[in-house]
Design a protein around this motif. Structure first.
Motif, PDB file in Angstrom:
ATOM      1  N   ASP F 118       0.787  -1.126  -0.174  1.00 62.51           N
ATOM      2  CA  ASP F 118      -0.159  -0.074   0.081  1.00 62.51           C
ATOM      3  C   ASP F 118       0.911   1.325  -0.021  1.00 62.51           C
ATOM      4  O   ASP F 118       0.359   2.289   0.139  1.00 62.51           O
ATOM      5  N   MET F 120       2.881   4.387  -0.833  1.00 64.09           N
ATOM      6  CA  MET F 120       2.790   5.585  -1.878  1.00 64.09           C
ATOM      7  C   MET F 120       4.345   6.203  -1.752  1.00 64.09           C
ATOM      8  O   MET F 120       4.673   6.481  -0.829  1.00 64.09           O
ATOM      9  N   ALA F 122       6.205   9.121  -3.269  1.00 62.31           N
ATOM     10  CA  ALA F 122       5.997  10.782  -3.605  1.00 62.31           C
ATOM     11  C   ALA F 122       7.279  11.416  -4.013  1.00 62.31           C
ATOM     12  O   ALA F 122       8.258  11.271  -2.973  1.00 62.31           O
ATOM     13  N   HIS F 147       4.463  14.680  -4.069  1.00 60.75           N
ATOM     14  CA  HIS F 147       4.466  14.946  -2.585  1.00 60.75           C
ATOM     15  C   HIS F 147       3.731  16.505  -2.703  1.00 60.75           C
ATOM     16  O   HIS F 147       2.802  16.583  -2.038  1.00 60.75           O
ATOM     17  N   ILE F 196      -0.879  14.625   8.480  1.00 54.67           N
ATOM     18  CA  ILE F 196       0.239  13.672   8.030  1.00 54.67           C
ATOM     19  C   ILE F 196       1.607  13.991   8.740  1.00 54.67           C
ATOM     20  O   ILE F 196       1.713  15.265   8.936  1.00 54.67           O
ATOM     21  N   GLU F 222      -1.397   9.748   9.002  1.00 54.38           N
ATOM     22  CA  GLU F 222      -0.602   9.037   7.904  1.00 54.38           C
ATOM     23  C   GLU F 222       0.911   9.480   8.323  1.00 54.38           C
ATOM     24  O   GLU F 222       0.950  10.611   8.505  1.00 54.38           O
ATOM     25  N   ASP F 241       3.354   5.283   5.348  1.00 54.96           N
ATOM     26  CA  ASP F 241       2.466   5.424   4.314  1.00 54.96           C
ATOM     27  C   ASP F 241       2.862   5.978   3.123  1.00 54.96           C
ATOM     28  O   ASP F 241       2.479   5.634   1.814  1.00 54.96           O
ATOM     29  N   PHE F 242       3.806   6.810   3.264  1.00 52.46           N
ATOM     30  CA  PHE F 242       4.319   7.685   1.992  1.00 52.46           C
ATOM     31  C   PHE F 242       6.041   7.635   1.974  1.00 52.46           C
ATOM     32  O   PHE F 242       6.549   8.053   3.438  1.00 52.46           O
TER      33      PHE F 242
END
Lengths: 263, 263, 263, 263, 263, 263
Positions: F118, F120, F122, F147, F196, F222, F241-242
């Motif tokens: 899952d 991501m 960026a 981003h 975030i 996040e 998450d990112f």
């Protein structure tokens, strides 16, 4: 040499359409822009050229100057769906404004012509910055004229000019010389040498006697009035040659809506 | 990378100011822009920078966000008279529009906050083409927010998107995901996965029960409503997080007037 | 919204001045632009603004409209030597052209005014592409006028228009209506309804009788002639109100030379 | 990244063609641009691309570099009449200039080649601001070369550079090094290290002995002369490799005329 | 005539700095850009001009061409905090790239000069689109040269040109003629008529004998090699006049960091 | 409203292609751009549109997102040979960069997804000035996300913001609020109010316990990490998450080569 539609698109989409990319929308579709109100079509050719430049096909549109009714589809195009989504909002907003200007102009012209079939209705330079090109065009489509398209196309000696002038100049020019006198006396003084007098703050009743007096001093003199309410247009139209107005630029945009469908 | 004020000046003066040249006006002077109405100052710094770039001195101006009253001078500058005449009209028109937007925005925000002190009032993307930069700025000065500044800054799944979607996508993104459901059922379905729901065509009474129902499905869910009349703002504000409106862009420009005098 | 001097500099220097970089020239210096001919100064303020924008100090320059003699220094600036070398050629070429236009215009105006003190000398739209702004300005500095600055500022019904017209239009407009008749008959027909007639291919002798005949049909009618040789200017000036000419744009640029020295 | 034809059109038409709109001209037509003089066609492809971009069909045109005679139609297009009227003037003026430059260049080259078949005729950077792109192209079409297209493509050590230089630099470069010596002594000193010497103010007779002397110091040395009259071209051509001239840019534009007719 | 820093800022900030506005940051502050690595300063003047244009004061900066060490502050400015936040990212990214190019170029030049003090290191045209102006400038600051700044400043007959040529042309030009032969035979054939040969795919050992052979055919011939690894630079430098490289453009940007503090 | 390809072409060709003109190359031909490496196609549609705008026919190209192998022809076009030579270099350089970015992005995404399906990936705003539009697009084609595309599309409270903040603001916004805490304590304090958290300088081991602690304070929180090496991607991906990275922009351009042949 700016391409205004490119500017308008860049305003609305500096980096791509996040939503359509996020939803991974692909394929072909159709957009129909419908009006919820009666109106006059304007600048449809400009919007169509923009659609074509972006690879879309314009299927149908009302012609500039034609009237449309509530629920009429006024513009319909088809092609790449992500492109349609990208152009959607600015297209609809654009038409809502220019068609409103054309509609309001036509309404004003028709009203004015009832009391004076020769009257010219001309709009001012108080356009929205960045949008003058199409606002002016919409006025012409609505049957109006431009009082001045810019500082570079006409001579208008305003009250501010009169206040600072220090020397007399010869009033001959390649253009008509229009003067906005500060007082009744100044108007009488200017009448013989001006091509147009722009009168402000006179009632229709005052003009009824004053205008003939001015014309008697110069048979070629033309008379304009500015800054009057829509409700007074027909009262003023009887007495003058030109009505100068800003109202069409600030008319409420037409209520349009768009349907996008897959094909 | 466009200089918008250069664009606005070019619109109004592609080849020089025929009148001022014709009258052979020279020397120094002063311009005072006065308001005939109460309002909120906006984008004064941008106008001032433009004046300075053209060699004029800004003597005085109301600060962005400050209120002014009828007959207040809101902007005053001095210097070369022909330059003053060249900038006059676009300056006055510019301020009449952005101050009107700031004023109308503030009025709407204050109205909405009376019934909901946490409400955010956000304006739409239906700006005048070529003028968005300053219209958006004026909204912020008036205390409003932007629903979206462009297609590139936000995700809004509209009814048109829902109509053409063919595949499900994972609704995770760097941005908040806002959905505009077509029906009550779709709203209930979207509530658990959306960050924001944009509701249209519901009465305040309907929202009174529907919003809590939606929030019960997702405690983080935020609710926006769009397309409502100013008179209904305080009724809606009670039930939602965001009010989306276009009205400030189309508010009547303030009635300003300018006096130019020799120094 | 184009900055013309930026355009002119980019034309001459897309990637830097290879020579000055190659020679590793640094430090401060002075440029003096001198004329080898008599002439009239024009657009000095525009050049000075360009120098200042590039960080140079303008030490001295002849004022717009003033005359200068052979060996006069007409423009002098100082500052960073590499910058001076970068601006040198386009500065000198620019002044050689605009001062030539102003000189030739003044000469023509003076010649024409000897036989008709009220004559106006107006230049055509046949300017060099990309340079119209300054060519038009130089004409005004030289005492001339513009026949038309663009298609957007005036109405001139040319012979080509007459050839394709299919319907009669009402000749009322915010601007003067100028007609270029194809024949003597057409001139007589247009005289009562036109503001200006533009006559071509008539000798001064023909005009001597024809112009009064035309004026008798419309006491406000103004007469222009176009396309005549400089040698004939004073013969024509007697009979008409406006002389339209292209010659100043194509006059030989003045012979200027520049000296750059270290300080 | 400027589109020059858009710039040229904007110069001539910032707000639409007042005349054609006033006369309500519509429908289709044809424009034929005819020359009244002999000449050489140039930049026809550029004009044609501009016409096509504006939706017109180019029916016929002379090819770049081909010669045409008095009364030849050199460019013919058809389509929307209002568009034809909008492009008319700038098209005709554009061709009158670039074809004149190509013609004058070819004439000069042919004259110079009579006395020296290997001579290269190169034009200077003294182009009209904003028009260099097409002036340079027309020179090449006429068989000439560019002495320098800009400051960024070549190294020319002028007398002004020599006057301010403080340090010696190694004269090796990716480009040819061209020096313009201030005196005979400097020429002799520069000959062994330069690729090209640019000589000024020498008579053909002086060059007859001086050039061989210089070449004897550097067998690869090339010699250029600048600033000479057309009448002297063949006298100079005998002695040098390059003739540098500005004359083609300032040649009188060709006498062209346009006929527009309805179809 | 594009203002590149305006372009770079528009890329990074089409509608304002959402964060700084959201946090309602006001007042004055200071930015210090520090390097975590050793490097060579480049284009500091350009960045400083951009800061000044935006109303900030540049307090301190390393001069172009000077070296700096880890932890050195290389650029320091102060003024309006929101403006500092707006320029921060593009400033730091800009310097990280141009200083890296200058550093890598200097390193390569120094390496090459160890084995051949007369060698010139020239970079290719494979710059990042939109950034060439400053990439080229950084190369010069690092002591390198440009192989070609554009297609318009030089003649390079590549293998692709040789593949499509159908006619022989006279190889005389105002510029040096550089040829990239496809084979050894073609190199021998081109040597007598070229100014520069660009050799590819030869080992240093091969060049050791081949280059003298080529030079014997033309004592003025210069030899360039392209497409070689940094590790081989000093081996190649011994045998040739020019090394053509792309590496500096693609060097890893320097590791810079910025501290912003309130004042 | 800038046309970036026009900008890129103007960078490379301000005045025409000296070589092709010098060699008098005419007629039709074909260009094939081939890759010597494996890669992912990106922005092929943009390049194709540019070719078509210049009158060339695109015969074949790899689709955006498709992979290609060494020796694959990835783009092939045909038409006017001089035009092909003019577009050659910038086309090849453009593709070498955007395809490299897409390739590197895809590689990173695939690596990260192995340990967290899952995740991501960026990319940052540290793009090459003037090239962001296509660098961002290539990232998306490679499966990455942005981003932030600019300062105008997102709220990121960096350490520099925290250092200068003087007042508390309500953290509600139309956008997600991302905070980059300076310390562990600040992270714990921000967790409940941020959307975030962007964490820097934590090892994967530290995150293993710290992230759950943070999430326990805000179930919707996040977590992003920035500034990590490619080799560590899969270690970090497990916990967050990112992943925010700059690496794809600075990846070595792909090794492409072009063959141009006559047809």
């Amino acid at each position: 040499m700016i391409d205004f539609f490119d500017l308008y698109l860049t305003e609305d989409c500096p980096y791509g359409d996040e939503t359509t990319e996020f939803l991974e929308i692909e394929g072909n579709g159709r957009i129909r822009i419908k009006s919820r109100e009666h109106g006059v079509a304007a600048c449809m050719d400009d919007l169509a050229a923009f659609y074509r430049k972006n690879g879309l096909e314009v299927v149908n549109m009302v012609s500039n100057g034609d009237e449309f009714n509530p629920n009429d589809v006024i513009f319909e195009a088809q092609g790449d769906l992500p492109t349609i989504f990208k152009l959607w909002r600015i297209s609809q907003t654009f038409l809502s404004m220019v068609c409103s200007i054309a509609s309001k102009t036509r309404f004003t012209v028709e009203l004015a012509r009832k009391s004076n079939p020769d009257i010219m209705v001309a709009t001012s330079r108080k356009t929205h910055p960045g949008f003058r090109k199409y606002e002016l065009k919409a006025v012409k489509i609505g049957g109006g004229d431009h009082h001045r398209n810019s500082l570079s196309d006409s001579i208008l000696v305003t009250q501010n000019h009169l206040d600072v002038m220090e020397k007399q100049v010869n009033l001959r020019a390649m253009r008509k010389v229009e003067i906005e006198p500060r007082t009744r006396e100044e108007a009488l003084e200017a009448a013989p040498v001006a091509d147009i007098l722009l009168l402000d703050h006179y009632s229709p009743e005052e003009l009824e006697t004053f205008v003939p007096e001015l014309r008697s001093l110069n048979p070629h003199l033309e008379i304009a009035v500015g800054g009057i309410e829509l409700s007074m247009v027909s009262d003023y139209a009887k007495h003058v040659d030109f009505i100068v107005t800003t109202a069409p630029y600030y008319a409420k945009p037409l209520d349009l809506t768009s349907k996008i469908r897959r094909m």
